[in-house]
Structures are given as C-alpha cells and as structure tokens.
Design an enzyme around this catalytic site. Structure first.
Site, PDB file in Angstrom:
ATOM      1  N   ARG A 229       0.840  -1.192   0.000  1.00 52.20           N
ATOM      2  CA  ARG A 229       0.000   0.000   0.000  1.00 52.20           C
ATOM      3  C   ARG A 229       0.874   1.240   0.000  1.00 52.20           C
ATOM      4  O   ARG A 229       1.898   1.306   0.675  1.00 52.20           O
ATOM      5  CB  ARG A 229      -0.921   0.008   1.231  1.00 52.20           C
ATOM      6  CG  ARG A 229      -2.168  -0.844   1.050  1.00 52.20           C
ATOM      7  CD  ARG A 229      -3.111  -0.218   0.029  1.00 52.20           C
ATOM      8  NE  ARG A 229      -4.293  -1.017  -0.246  1.00 52.20           N
ATOM      9  CZ  ARG A 229      -4.392  -1.879  -1.252  1.00 52.20           C
ATOM     10  NH1 ARG A 229      -3.362  -2.096  -2.038  1.00 52.20           N
ATOM     11  NH2 ARG A 229      -5.519  -2.526  -1.472  1.00 52.20           N
ATOM     12  N   GLU A 258      -3.622   7.735  -5.946  1.00 53.78           N
ATOM     13  CA  GLU A 258      -3.659   7.021  -7.224  1.00 53.78           C
ATOM     14  C   GLU A 258      -4.835   7.501  -8.051  1.00 53.78           C
ATOM     15  O   GLU A 258      -5.925   7.672  -7.515  1.00 53.78           O
ATOM     16  CB  GLU A 258      -3.776   5.508  -6.965  1.00 53.78           C
ATOM     17  CG  GLU A 258      -2.546   4.942  -6.277  1.00 53.78           C
ATOM     18  CD  GLU A 258      -2.622   3.441  -6.011  1.00 53.78           C
ATOM     19  OE1 GLU A 258      -3.599   2.803  -6.448  1.00 53.78           O
ATOM     20  OE2 GLU A 258      -1.703   2.910  -5.363  1.00 53.78           O
ATOM     21  N   HIS A 277      -0.437   0.242 -10.336  1.00 56.68           N
ATOM     22  CA  HIS A 277      -1.130  -0.623  -9.374  1.00 56.68           C
ATOM     23  C   HIS A 277      -1.725  -1.862 -10.059  1.00 56.68           C
ATOM     24  O   HIS A 277      -2.916  -2.150  -9.931  1.00 56.68           O
ATOM     25  CB  HIS A 277      -2.239   0.157  -8.650  1.00 56.68           C
ATOM     26  CG  HIS A 277      -2.659  -0.508  -7.355  1.00 56.68           C
ATOM     27  ND1 HIS A 277      -3.137   0.194  -6.276  1.00 56.68           N
ATOM     28  CD2 HIS A 277      -2.669  -1.808  -6.969  1.00 56.68           C
ATOM     29  CE1 HIS A 277      -3.429  -0.645  -5.284  1.00 56.68           C
ATOM     30  NE2 HIS A 277      -3.150  -1.874  -5.694  1.00 56.68           N
TER      31      HIS A 277
END
Length: 314
Positions: A229, A258, A277
């Site tokens: 994370r 993000e 991601h």
C-alpha cells in the site's frame, strides 16, 4: 433452502455475471443492473455484494439487507476506515496474488540487476559494451509481510539462492523465510538487506512506516519495492533518498494518491520504475472460483476463506 440475492458492483460486471451464471450456486439470484434506479432497487434486497471495495463503500448505507461482502481485491482498507459500517461479514481474496506479485518483483529485480533497460538503449545505438553485474545468489531480501504473498516471493528468492528475512506484526516463523522479526526490529534488520520488498496492507501501524528516519536505515544502494500500500511510504522522503543515491532504485506499484499525480517528482527519477497498481490483477475467473467456494460454505454455515478482521485491518 434459503434464497440469497447477489448484487454485482464491479467494473467487470458483465464478465462476473456470465461466469457466475455458469457456476452451480443453489438458491442464488444474481443482479447486475446498470441504471442507478435499478441499482438502488437491488440494494434494498441484496444480502450479498461482490465488487471492488471503492465501489461498494458508498453503497453500504443503502444495502439494507446486507449480510456478506466479497471483495474482488485483497486490500479492503477503504471499507475499514472509522465510521464505516461494519455489521456484516467481509471476505477478501488473499491467497491468489502470490504468484503474480512474485513474477512482478523478480521481473523488475532481474531487469535492474542485469541492466536490461541499459542494454535496450545500447542496442538502439548499436553499441556493444558489457556492464558489470552481480548475481542474486548470496544476496539478502527483506520482505515486510509474511502472509501468502510474502511467502510466494520468499520461495522464489530461495530459488535464486537469496537469504530471506521477514517482518510481520507477530514475527512468527513462516514458510520460505530464513528468519522472521516483529516490526519493532525493523531498524535493526533493514541494514542487512540488499533488496527490501513491502507487501504490507494499510493499517494504523503501517501508515508512514517508511519515513525519512526509517529510509536512512536502509543499506546504501539497496533496491526498494512497494507492492503493498502506498501510504506505508513517505514519498517526499523517498524522493530525497533516491536523489541522493542512498536508496539505489525503487520499483513502485502503489502510491499515496492514485493515479500518481502528473507533477510527482517520482515520474522523472532515472532510478525509479512506476507501474499503475497492477502487480497483482484480480482475474474474474479466479475470483468466481473463490466466491463459489465461499458461497457453498456460507449456505452451509461453514468457516469461509479470506474473512477480514475489522479490528486488525486484514
């Protein structure tokens, strides 16, 4: 047998709908509405939700019949924040990402240590010039997070002849690790590692774990991965450590915000690799297999896979 109603709240609704209709799930009605009014109507009667945590969170208040949420991700931190409803059973899909994230880590690690980007550029210039390199064999990898993902990475590291150290909340022994430590020992362990890999979830204990002081403990020139994370890392401090060369390189798949903002200095650092991601993608067929197993356990009152503890955060 009691009947159950599943509402799909995913970016891949059509694929999930088709796969679930092909599975044998007795007593289950599947809803995948597109229009807002139809979603609202479905929320009033669905006792099960399946989808991405960020899509589910704003719907929790309206889900009046809710008993169980199956997340399509391993990370469910958006459903755990204070004040968010927690009177239902939450399951995630930990346990299926290990192979994917292990491929990601070693793909990038070999690319860096064997200078693959450098040789691609040399090839473009028709330049024959060997660069010195070192083997992974005998190097030390420190993995933060010793669950199923960390264990897969550890097994791959052992295959390459690396020493593997692990850090977790409890510090218990785990398969594939030579030694494991509690988080409190992190400053003592960081200087030993040539490669540091964070697969940590987002919890109150992990947020900001890699601040400026912690990054100074990393062995100079080490390679840092974050596939857990983004909020575990102070990005401003990481930029400084990368610019100075104290951290030799970073491979980052997750970020505090993000998508990563276009003005982030991380984009332009030559010793950083940025990916959007996607180190461990949630493949709908794997998730439907997991959901189907869980549904059959659910209707039989048996313990389910991937149950999340709201207090621990994973």
């Amino acid at each position: 047998m009691a009947n159950h109603t599943l509402l799909l709240l995913s970016q891949d609704n059509a694929e999930y709908n088709a796969l679930l209709k092909g599975a044998y799930l007795p007593g289950l009605t599947i809803l995948a509405p597109r229009e807002e009014a139809d979603i609202q109507a479905a929320l009033a009667r669905a006792d099960i939700l399946l989808g991405e945590p960020a899509r589910i969170r704003p719907r929790l208040k309206e889900a009046r019949a809710l008993k169980w949420v199956q997340s399509t991700y391993a990370g469910v931190d958006v459903l755990l924040s204070p004040g968010t409803r927690q009177d239902y059973l939450l399951t995630n899909i930990r346990g299926i990402f290990g192979p994917l994230i292990s491929e990601y880590v070693f793909g990038h690690l070999l690319s860096i240590t064997r200078h693959l980007r450098h040789y691609r550029e040399q090839q473009r210039q028709h330049n024959w010039q060997p660069a010195p390199y070192q083997s992974l064999n005998g190097k030390t990898m420190l993995i933060l997070g010793t669950g199923s993902i960390g264990q897969h990475i550890a097994a791959t590291a052992r295959h390459f002849g690396m020493e593997v150290l692990g850090v977790s909340r409890a510090g218990r022994e785990a398969p594939g690790f030579d030694r494991t430590y509690q988080v409190q020992a992190l400053n003592k362990v960081l200087p030993k590692a040539d490669v540091v890999v964070s697969v940590l979830p987002s919890t109150p204990e992990t947020r900001g774990l890699f601040d400026a002081g912690r990054l100074k403990q990393i062995r100079p020139g080490a390679i840092f991965f974050n596939v857990g994370r983004g909020d575990a890392v102070d990005e401003t401090a990481l930029v400084q450590a990368l610019r100075s060369g104290h951290v030799g390189a970073a491979v980052l798949d997750v970020f505090a915000t993000e998508p990563l903002p276009a003005d982030s200095p991380l984009w332009d650092l030559p010793n950083v690799v940025i990916t959007p991601h996607n180190a461990g993608y949630s493949f709908p067929d794997q998730i439907v297999t997991r959901f189907s197993r869980n549904y059959l356990k659910y209707i039989e009152g048996k313990p389910m896979e991937g149950v999340v503890n709201f207090d621990l955060g994973y």
